[in-house]
Write an enzyme that holds these catalytic residues in place. Structure first.
Site, mmCIF file in Angstrom:
data_model
loop_
_atom_site.group_PDB
_atom_site.id
_atom_site.type_symbol
_atom_site.label_atom_id
_atom_site.label_comp_id
_atom_site.label_asym_id
_atom_site.label_seq_id
_atom_site.Cartn_x
_atom_site.Cartn_y
_atom_site.Cartn_z
ATOM 1 N N TYR A 124 24.135 -46.624 5.657
ATOM 2 C CA TYR A 124 23.350 -46.986 4.470
ATOM 3 C C TYR A 124 24.253 -47.399 3.300
ATOM 4 O O TYR A 124 23.817 -47.445 2.169
ATOM 5 C CB TYR A 124 22.471 -45.795 4.040
ATOM 6 C CG TYR A 124 21.384 -45.416 5.020
ATOM 7 C CD1 TYR A 124 21.570 -45.542 6.384
ATOM 8 C CD2 TYR A 124 20.169 -44.920 4.582
ATOM 9 C CE1 TYR A 124 20.580 -45.184 7.285
ATOM 10 C CE2 TYR A 124 19.175 -44.558 5.480
ATOM 11 C CZ TYR A 124 19.394 -44.690 6.830
ATOM 12 O OH TYR A 124 18.411 -44.330 7.725
ATOM 13 N N LYS A 172 28.508 -38.748 16.610
ATOM 14 C CA LYS A 172 28.488 -39.562 17.835
ATOM 15 C C LYS A 172 29.923 -40.015 18.101
ATOM 16 O O LYS A 172 30.201 -41.204 18.316
ATOM 17 C CB LYS A 172 27.523 -40.750 17.634
ATOM 18 C CG LYS A 172 27.286 -41.599 18.867
ATOM 19 C CD LYS A 172 26.403 -40.942 19.912
ATOM 20 C CE LYS A 172 26.410 -41.726 21.198
ATOM 21 N NZ LYS A 172 25.580 -41.140 22.259
ATOM 22 N N ASP A 205 22.417 -37.522 20.217
ATOM 23 C CA ASP A 205 21.318 -37.676 21.192
ATOM 24 C C ASP A 205 21.011 -36.339 21.869
ATOM 25 O O ASP A 205 19.852 -35.970 22.053
ATOM 26 C CB ASP A 205 21.622 -38.785 22.220
ATOM 27 C CG ASP A 205 23.081 -38.850 22.633
ATOM 28 O OD1 ASP A 205 23.910 -38.166 22.014
ATOM 29 O OD2 ASP A 205 23.395 -39.588 23.582
ATOM 30 N N ASP A 229 18.714 -38.879 8.475
ATOM 31 C CA ASP A 229 17.403 -39.475 8.197
ATOM 32 C C ASP A 229 16.486 -39.278 9.406
ATOM 33 O O ASP A 229 15.345 -38.821 9.296
ATOM 34 C CB ASP A 229 17.608 -40.968 7.899
ATOM 35 C CG ASP A 229 16.365 -41.618 7.305
ATOM 36 O OD1 ASP A 229 15.401 -40.896 6.997
ATOM 37 O OD2 ASP A 229 16.361 -42.858 7.159
#
Ligand code: ATP
Length: 340
Positions: A124, A172, A205, A229
């Site tokens: 973002y 990640k 995930d 988010d």
């Protein structure tokens, strides 16, 4: 008397803001609002800019704001006002407590999570380009060491001060090695300064799956902007939906309190939006202002309302309107304040 900047926002924002003010008035805290309606699309129409400088000046001056959702046009138009506010005021920590209200029917009974979302960088960052000739779009997920350290420190400190026991960092780093790898490295380093707290880390995930299978095993989750988010909407789903989850954006000198949900255009103007998320958000704001008793009174009245299950809004299984819910809750709050 506390002076607070008020941004009712758009979509369901004005409805839930009006409802929240009714409840705050019943709590008897003296709040003086500095109100700005023309933000987002309304700001574009009136001033030619979605986030007028006067709004930022007011928040900087008052140091506290209560904010409704502001719609962001999808894929075009102006940049998200919600994101711009967080970046311009350097509100680096987005705190989203996801705690089930008693009485609400949800798949799990004992979910009590707090998500700490880095609020100013990551995907973002707003560093985006489109090469017309090559037809290639780039969005840069910039993560800095300083930005990672300050959200991590904030999360660990918050956990310690609030008697939590476990912090999970979400990343990640197996695939997005540079940026989220940096975040993970800093998380591991920060954890060593907090030996009193348990620490682990999860790939995002896997975390998403764990949260829908065993959410009660998690406590505080700290992560980067995009993952935060997404996971906070997921966690909202675990505790009754977006209508009930509060949030706060905290910086070194100012704080902007806003619910997790967006402007919900699908139900805007119908008078059926759930104001609970913004009311809980306002209670977080009262705590921040040192008005702990009033915050606890509002939270206790809310718990009672959900246990009794009457006059709730449609998203949580009732048939009340936004303002009916607010007025009934305000009566409870006023009578509890009277008892105190
Ligand atoms: P954004 O991307 O702008 O943050 P969002 O993904 O959080 O938005 P919302 O606009 O909040 O999405 O709405 C998602 C769904 O949740 C919609 O179906 C909406 O009706 C519902 N919803 C959101 N907030 C409320 C609320 N306060 N009361 C009832 N339903 C809500």
């Amino acid at each position: 008397m506390h002076r607070v900047t008020l941004l009712p926002g758009d979509g369901i924002g004005p409805e839930i803001t009006a409802a929240t003010i009714v409840v705050l008035e019943a709590a008897g805290v003296e709040l003086q609002w500095e109100r700005f309606e023309a933000v987002g699309l309304a700001g574009m129409e009136r001033y030619g800019r979605p986030l007028p400088e006067a709004v930022l000046d007011s928040i900087r001056m008052n140091r506290v704001a209560l904010k409704g959702p502001i719609t962001t046009p999808v894929g075009k138009g102006f940049r998200s006002v919600n994101v711009s506010l967080r970046q311009k005021l350097d509100l680096f920590a987005n705190v989203r407590p996801c705690r089930k209200l008693p009485g609400l029917r949800t798949p799990f009974e004992d979910v009590d999570l707090v998500i700490f979302r880095e609020n100013t960088e990551g995907l973002y960052s707003g560093i985006e380009t489109y090469d017309e000739r090559l037809e290639i779009a780039d969005s840069t997920a910039r993560i800095t060491r300083r930005g990672s350290q300050r959200i991590l420190r904030f999360a660990f400190e918050w956990a310690r001060v609030n008697g939590r026991r476990h912090v999970t960092a979400v990343h990640k780093a197996n695939v997005v090695k540079m940026s989220t790898g940096l975040f993970l490295k800093e998380a591991i380093a920060m954890a060593s300064a907090y030996p009193d707290l348990d620490f682990d880390h999860r790939i995002v995930d896997n975390m998403a799956m764990q949260l829908v299978q065993r959410p009660a095993e998690y406590d505080c989750i700290v992560t980067t902007n995009l993952f935060g988010d997404i996971l906070s909407d997921l966690c909202a789903g675990l505790v009754g939906g977006l209508g009930v989850v509060p949030g706060a954006n905290i910086g070194d000198s100012v704080a902007v309190f806003e619910a997790v949900h967006g402007s919900a255009p699908d139900i805007a103007g119908q008078g059926t939006a759930n104001p609970t998320a913004l009311i809980r958000t306002a209670a977080m704001m009262l705590r921040h202002l040192g008005e702990r008793t009033a915050a606890e009174t509002i939270e206790a009245a809310l718990r009672q309302a959900y246990v009794e299950g009457c006059w709730l809004t449609p998203d949580v299984g009732g048939s009340s309107t936004t303002m009916d819910f607010a007025h009934r809750l305000a009566e409870r709050v006023a009578s509890k304040q009277g008892e105190a």
